[in-house]
Design a protein around this motif. Sequence first.
Motif, PDB file in Angstrom:
ATOM      1  N   UNK B  68     -12.749  18.443  22.978  1.00 15.49           N
ATOM      2  CA  UNK B  68     -12.035  19.586  23.065  1.00 15.49           C
ATOM      3  C   UNK B  68     -12.554  20.765  21.713  1.00 15.49           C
ATOM      4  N   UNK B  69     -12.645  19.785  20.785  1.00 11.83           N
ATOM      5  CA  UNK B  69     -13.198  20.621  19.400  1.00 11.83           C
ATOM      6  C   UNK B  69     -14.581  21.305  19.710  1.00 11.83           C
ATOM      7  N   UNK B  70     -15.305  20.723  20.679  1.00 11.64           N
ATOM      8  CA  UNK B  70     -16.584  21.318  20.854  1.00 11.64           C
ATOM      9  C   UNK B  70     -16.249  22.478  21.656  1.00 11.64           C
ATOM     10  N   UNK B  71     -15.526  22.396  22.639  1.00  9.85           N
ATOM     11  CA  UNK B  71     -15.254  23.599  23.287  1.00  9.85           C
ATOM     12  C   UNK B  71     -14.511  24.978  22.584  1.00  9.85           C
ATOM     13  N   UNK B  72     -13.812  24.360  21.749  1.00  7.71           N
ATOM     14  CA  UNK B  72     -13.068  25.497  20.896  1.00  7.71           C
ATOM     15  C   UNK B  72     -14.137  26.031  19.908  1.00  7.71           C
ATOM     16  N   UNK B  73     -15.149  25.499  19.512  1.00  7.01           N
ATOM     17  CA  UNK B  73     -16.227  25.956  18.470  1.00  7.01           C
ATOM     18  C   UNK B  73     -16.930  26.719  19.362  1.00  7.01           C
ATOM     19  N   UNK B  74     -17.356  26.439  20.634  1.00  6.95           N
ATOM     20  CA  UNK B  74     -18.270  27.364  21.373  1.00  6.95           C
ATOM     21  C   UNK B  74     -17.533  28.706  21.628  1.00  6.95           C
ATOM     22  N   UNK B  75     -16.344  28.796  21.881  1.00  7.50           N
ATOM     23  CA  UNK B  75     -15.586  29.632  22.191  1.00  7.50           C
ATOM     24  C   UNK B  75     -15.748  30.675  20.645  1.00  7.50           C
ATOM     25  N   UNK B  76     -15.388  29.714  19.683  1.00 12.20           N
ATOM     26  CA  UNK B  76     -15.256  30.614  18.311  1.00 12.20           C
ATOM     27  C   UNK B  76     -16.552  31.154  17.936  1.00 12.20           C
ATOM     28  N   UNK B  77     -17.702  30.541  18.374  1.00  8.71           N
ATOM     29  CA  UNK B  77     -19.063  30.982  17.957  1.00  8.71           C
ATOM     30  C   UNK B  77     -19.220  32.184  18.578  1.00  8.71           C
ATOM     31  N   UNK B  78     -18.884  32.370  20.163  1.00  7.60           N
ATOM     32  CA  UNK B  78     -19.387  33.694  20.934  1.00  7.60           C
ATOM     33  C   UNK B  78     -18.588  34.805  20.329  1.00  7.60           C
ATOM     34  N   UNK B  79     -17.213  34.229  20.050  1.00 12.32           N
ATOM     35  CA  UNK B  79     -16.439  35.450  19.386  1.00 12.32           C
ATOM     36  C   UNK B  79     -17.103  36.051  18.312  1.00 12.32           C
ATOM     37  N   UNK B  80     -17.397  35.040  17.240  1.00 12.18           N
ATOM     38  CA  UNK B  80     -18.060  35.606  16.038  1.00 12.18           C
ATOM     39  C   UNK B  80     -19.302  36.343  16.206  1.00 12.18           C
ATOM     40  N   UNK B  81     -20.070  35.816  17.129  1.00 12.57           N
ATOM     41  CA  UNK B  81     -21.391  36.459  17.374  1.00 12.57           C
ATOM     42  C   UNK B  81     -21.226  37.972  17.669  1.00 12.57           C
ATOM     43  N   UNK B  82     -20.027  38.332  18.557  1.00 10.04           N
ATOM     44  CA  UNK B  82     -19.699  39.331  19.180  1.00 10.04           C
ATOM     45  C   UNK B  82     -19.288  40.472  17.989  1.00 10.04           C
ATOM     46  N   UNK B  83     -18.558  39.847  17.154  1.00 10.09           N
ATOM     47  CA  UNK B  83     -17.834  40.542  16.079  1.00 10.09           C
ATOM     48  C   UNK B  83     -18.977  40.726  15.122  1.00 10.09           C
ATOM     49  N   UNK B  84     -19.852  39.997  14.799  1.00  9.51           N
ATOM     50  CA  UNK B  84     -20.801  40.024  13.655  1.00  9.51           C
ATOM     51  C   UNK B  84     -21.637  41.160  14.338  1.00  9.51           C
ATOM     52  N   UNK B  86     -21.354  43.542  16.231  1.00  9.72           N
ATOM     53  CA  UNK B  86     -20.577  44.874  16.150  1.00  9.72           C
ATOM     54  C   UNK B  86     -20.366  45.352  14.516  1.00  9.72           C
ATOM     55  N   UNK B  87     -20.216  44.187  13.721  1.00 10.29           N
ATOM     56  CA  UNK B  87     -20.198  44.759  12.241  1.00 10.29           C
ATOM     57  C   UNK B  87     -21.561  45.144  11.774  1.00 10.29           C
ATOM     58  N   UNK B  88     -22.615  44.423  12.087  1.00  9.12           N
ATOM     59  CA  UNK B  88     -23.805  44.811  11.917  1.00  9.12           C
ATOM     60  C   UNK B  88     -24.374  46.263  12.114  1.00  9.12           C
ATOM     61  N   UNK B  89     -23.793  46.522  13.515  1.00 10.48           N
ATOM     62  CA  UNK B  89     -24.407  47.958  13.756  1.00 10.48           C
ATOM     63  C   UNK B  89     -23.438  49.157  13.063  1.00 10.48           C
ATOM     64  N   UNK B  90     -22.229  48.742  12.969  1.00  2.22           N
ATOM     65  CA  UNK B  90     -21.387  49.449  12.134  1.00  2.22           C
ATOM     66  C   UNK B  90     -21.775  49.646  10.797  1.00  2.22           C
TER      67      UNK B  90
END
Lengths: 493, 113
Positions: B68-84, B86-90
């Motif tokens: 379960x934690x591995x699945x949670x991390x995988x989700x959190x990683x792609x979310x923070x990829x997306x946000x990061x 966006x942040x870099x382009x911003x």
Amino acid sequence: MNNFIILPILIPLLTGILLIFFNKRFAVQKAISLLAAASSVVIALCLVQMVYTEGIQSLYLGGWEPPFGIILVADQFASLLVLTTSIIGLAAVLYSFRTIDRERERFYYFSAVQFLITGVTGAFLTGDIFNLFVFFEVMLMSSYVLIVLGSTKIQLRESIKYLLVNVISSALFVITVAYLYALTGTLNMADLSVVISENGQTGIITVVAIMFLVVFGLKGAIFPMYFWLPGSYYAPPSAVTALFGALLTKVGVYSITRVFTLIFYHDTGFTHQVLAWLSAFTIIFGVIGAIAYSDIKKIIIYNILTAVGVILFGIAANTSSSVLGSVYYLVHDMIIKCALFFLVGAIAIITGTNDLRKMGGLIKNHPFLGWLFFVSAISLAGIPPLSGFIGKLKIVEGGFEAGEYAISMVVLLSSLLVLYSVLKIFINGFWGEQVMTTEQEKGNTKGMLLPIGLMAGLSVAFGFGIELVSPYFTQAAEALLNPEIYIQAVLKE
Amino acid sequence: MELLMSIVVGILFTAATYLMLSRSLLRIIIGTGLLSHGAHLLILTMGGLKQGASPLLGEEASLYVDPLPQALILTAIVISFGVTSFFLVLAYRSYQELGTDDMDQLRGHDQNE
């Protein structure tokens, strides 16, 4: 099991995807958005009625039984908020038709709005704490796009701050979920509640509770985590600020309510006392900001803080009438903030400025707009026949029952200052000497009166028809006060 | 093992906090990167670091690590990829538009748009 309750999430999601393909065809875009928003309202109405007659509805996604799968739960509290969200979505889409320029529309404005609504309704309906995080991110990412879309200088500047604050609070959310998982071994909200009540709310659970308060407080802008809000909400166009002011902070408020009534309710002495004092300070700082500024948008932005504080005080007092009051006030405040941001947006379009000192005498040419503003203003302050009254009455009543005399008095006094702050806009902006003639005006209100009238009318109807809707709100408050109802419905013990 | 990981995560959070309080925007974004690393490592640690096979049923082990934690991390990683991203382009856009990456100079007043 009821597949119907996923529709409030699915419709905006699919619409958002569909709209990506029509980014250059403005008429098609508008028609699809309008259709989706209207059908969401109808579906949300059906959902509220369904929960009213048949009790709490839940859906096990993929057929996995809780606590192993992700579940969606529609209790009356969530359903009412979904209904309010969909109505605000409809009004915001209507308002955007007139106020959002072609450039923004071409760059997926309406898609972002739909994804925002997906995130908000998802956050209301989910029954899983990590899923709540994911829906928060859906909502936040669309809000990043909406806040920066157009990329004027002020928007770029403020979205950097907004994004940074939300990245930090999201990381905190993940950390808090990790701690909670280590302590309980589950992520399902109902199951979390059962596990905590079996093992007792130990000190470390209270620490996690306070961490949740910090996380959701950052989203919901409570003292002392509200510092990002005034600047960020000032930057985007009014239609976007209306969506943010009406929905985003309220998701934080909803999450605090959910977490502190469903999961961490075993040791209320400490956590709820902290919440009560934080909400008192939120109210105080909100009204100070609201009376300090002579900028119409800033005044309404600071009024968001006051309302957040009032709602959370009702939750913190934790008596049957104060929780009922909070549910009333939450729905009322979503509607009225939307109406007020629409109104200040319309004023800014007519006068070409947000500065109160540069306007006056608008009532002469815009009587309808003026009286709509007047009604919204006194409704915000909670004058009896209108919608803000019953919620605040119940909250104060509950506050006195709980023995929180000082903070209840703060709530009552804050109404006065809130009234002063919005009537300052009315008196200076609409009365007095006429500053500009019809020819000098920068724009007209064509197409804006419909969504404004819709929201203001809804607020008035909510105030006058309170007896009609009160069974729904009572049901919502009951489930919040007795978490067993929610747990029973979800885990079918 | 959990103790060591907790200390490492603590160091990551310290470094992230220090970087996010600095003036340069790029340092701040590096700070958010470290912050999300810390958060992801923390999920893994809090899920428990007991010995066991990878969560693949083909391994046919008697004990597996918690999936379960591995699945949670995988989700959190792609979310923070997306946000990061966006942040870099911003950050890039705002460097183009505003001509600075100094957060102190990004302070603004309402009327100077």
